[in-house]
Design an enzyme around this catalytic site. Structure first.
Site, PDB file in Angstrom:
ATOM      1  N   SER A 115       2.431 -26.487   4.270  1.00 51.03           N
ATOM      2  CA  SER A 115       1.922 -27.733   4.001  1.00 51.03           C
ATOM      3  C   SER A 115       2.157 -28.726   5.102  1.00 51.03           C
ATOM      4  O   SER A 115       1.573 -30.060   4.885  1.00 51.03           O
ATOM      5  CB  SER A 115       2.552 -28.413   2.792  1.00 51.03           C
ATOM      6  OG  SER A 115       2.093 -27.834   1.608  1.00 51.03           O
ATOM      7  N   SER A 148       2.908 -33.960  -1.088  1.00 50.10           N
ATOM      8  CA  SER A 148       2.704 -32.710  -0.809  1.00 50.10           C
ATOM      9  C   SER A 148       1.545 -32.038  -1.909  1.00 50.10           C
ATOM     10  O   SER A 148       1.722 -30.904  -2.357  1.00 50.10           O
ATOM     11  CB  SER A 148       3.540 -31.898  -0.435  1.00 50.10           C
ATOM     12  OG  SER A 148       3.395 -30.697   0.504  1.00 50.10           O
ATOM     13  N   GLU A 188      -5.091 -24.192  -0.528  1.00 48.34           N
ATOM     14  CA  GLU A 188      -3.903 -24.213  -1.290  1.00 48.34           C
ATOM     15  C   GLU A 188      -4.234 -23.534  -2.780  1.00 48.34           C
ATOM     16  O   GLU A 188      -5.125 -23.796  -3.306  1.00 48.34           O
ATOM     17  CB  GLU A 188      -3.074 -25.676  -1.629  1.00 48.34           C
ATOM     18  CG  GLU A 188      -2.644 -26.124  -0.303  1.00 48.34           C
ATOM     19  CD  GLU A 188      -1.039 -25.476  -0.058  1.00 48.34           C
ATOM     20  OE1 GLU A 188      -0.835 -24.687  -0.569  1.00 48.34           O
ATOM     21  OE2 GLU A 188      -0.524 -26.471   0.597  1.00 48.34           O
ATOM     22  N   THR A 231       6.582 -31.854   5.421  1.00 47.26           N
ATOM     23  CA  THR A 231       7.273 -30.646   5.482  1.00 47.26           C
ATOM     24  C   THR A 231       6.280 -29.569   5.000  1.00 47.26           C
ATOM     25  O   THR A 231       5.121 -29.955   4.490  1.00 47.26           O
ATOM     26  CB  THR A 231       8.248 -30.887   4.300  1.00 47.26           C
ATOM     27  OG1 THR A 231       7.601 -31.427   2.928  1.00 47.26           O
ATOM     28  CG2 THR A 231       9.430 -31.867   4.305  1.00 47.26           C
ATOM     29  N   GLY A 232       6.695 -28.548   4.712  1.00 48.89           N
ATOM     30  CA  GLY A 232       5.891 -27.146   4.429  1.00 48.89           C
ATOM     31  C   GLY A 232       7.002 -26.290   3.834  1.00 48.89           C
ATOM     32  O   GLY A 232       7.943 -26.100   4.224  1.00 48.89           O
TER      33      GLY A 232
END
EC number: 3.5.2.6
Length: 313
Positions: free
Chosen positions: A93, A151, A188, A257-258
């Site tokens: 992400s 996210s 996604e 972030t991911g």
């Protein structure tokens, strides 16, 4: 957790030594050939010595059974910290920060009031914001906010412009920026289902950091759009335990972030503003050794701490 402010002076000295250029001449010992001998021409003679902080990163890789990629640059001095910085990792992400930047570039702030409608069938896993607005739809600005700060996966999918071939359109936009490394292939949540050896939906720590730097600190966006992207990153709700946790408390962090579905993948890319100093751009990517491994924020925080120690000494 080992924060920078509690590391020893020895660690700081090691970080300083890592930034001193290597001497051009080699050292001699009792078995060295006489001065009249020809210089060594073996491959090992030309290999660079390991950077002192490399041992810290390798220790983290052993401790967490992980593969770690790090690229950081102090934009004031040009000093870098690198570890597997040109190796491919799934970006997960983290791409949402770059996607929002491209949306800002395409529509400008004035165009973000455009409303996007969608149905419940469009919702995918982890969509905490978009699932609440199916009846009304959301503006492009609201979708960017949901995607970057929460996210939200459906928000990211809706921001892929179908007129520009979806993820491939974003890929093309990054190529125009000069990034011919990052591959955008899927939406996604499929893009988070990376497995070792796969090149789809991957990038390198260096490429992601350079993209983020161009959008947040460079001229890739106009000042109003750049300010909006920076606000989204600085108010991100998902990053408290990663890079933010590895830098001093009074440093301002804007990050994305991911997290991967497999192999305990955990990433964070950020611009960090130390007080009274130039920003630092950091990209830390990781995955672990087994498919069912869980992500561990501590790995990213500890790696960020190594970065700060190395650049601050």
């Amino acid at each position: 957790m080992h924060h920078p402010r509690v590391r020893t002076a020895v660690a700081g000295l090691v970080a300083v030594l890592s930034l001193v250029p290597l001497a051009a001449c080699g050292q001699s010992d009792s078995t060295a050939p006489p001065s009249s001998a020809k210089p060594a021409t073996s491959a090992s003679a030309s290999l660079p010595r390991p950077k002192p902080y490399t041992g810290d990163f390798k220790k983290l890789e052993r401790e967490f059974d992980a593969r770690l990629g790090v690229y950081a640059i102090d934009t004031g001095t040009g000093r870098e910290v690198t570890h597997n910085d040109r190796a491919r990792f799934a970006y997960h992400s983290t791409f949402k920060a770059l996607q929002a930047a491209v949306v800002l570039s395409t529509y400008s702030l004035d165009g973000l009031d455009k409303r996007v409608t969608y149905t419940r069938e469009d919702l995918v896993a982890h969509s905490p914001v978009t699932e609440k607005h199916v009846d009304t739809g959301m503006t492009l600005k609201e979708l960017c906010d949901a995607s970057v700060r929460y996210s939200d996966n459906t928000a990211a999918n809706l921001l892929f412009d179908p007129r520009a071939a979806g993820p491939k359109g974003l890929d093309a936009s990054l190529e125009k920026l000069g990034d011919d490394i990052t591959r955008m292939d899927r939406e996604e949540p499929e893009l988070s289902r990376w497995v070792p050896g796969e090149k789809r939906d991957t990038s390198t720590p260096r490429a992601l950091a350079e993209d983020l730097r161009a959008f947040v600190l460079g001229k890739a966006l106009r000042a109003p759009e750049r300010a909006q992207l920076t606000t989204w990153l600085r108010t991100n709700t998902t990053g408290d335990a990663v890079i933010r946790a590895g830098v001093p408390e009074n440093w301002v962090v804007g990050d994305k972030t991911g997290t991967g579905s497999y192999y305990g993948a955990r990433n964070d890319i950020a611009v960090v503003w130390p007080p009274d100093s130039a920003p630092i751009v950091i990209a830390i990517l990781s995955h672990r050794g087994t498919k069912d491994a869980e992500p561990d924020d501590e790995l990213i925080a500890e790696a960020a701490s190594v970065v700060v120690d190395s650049l601050s000494s």
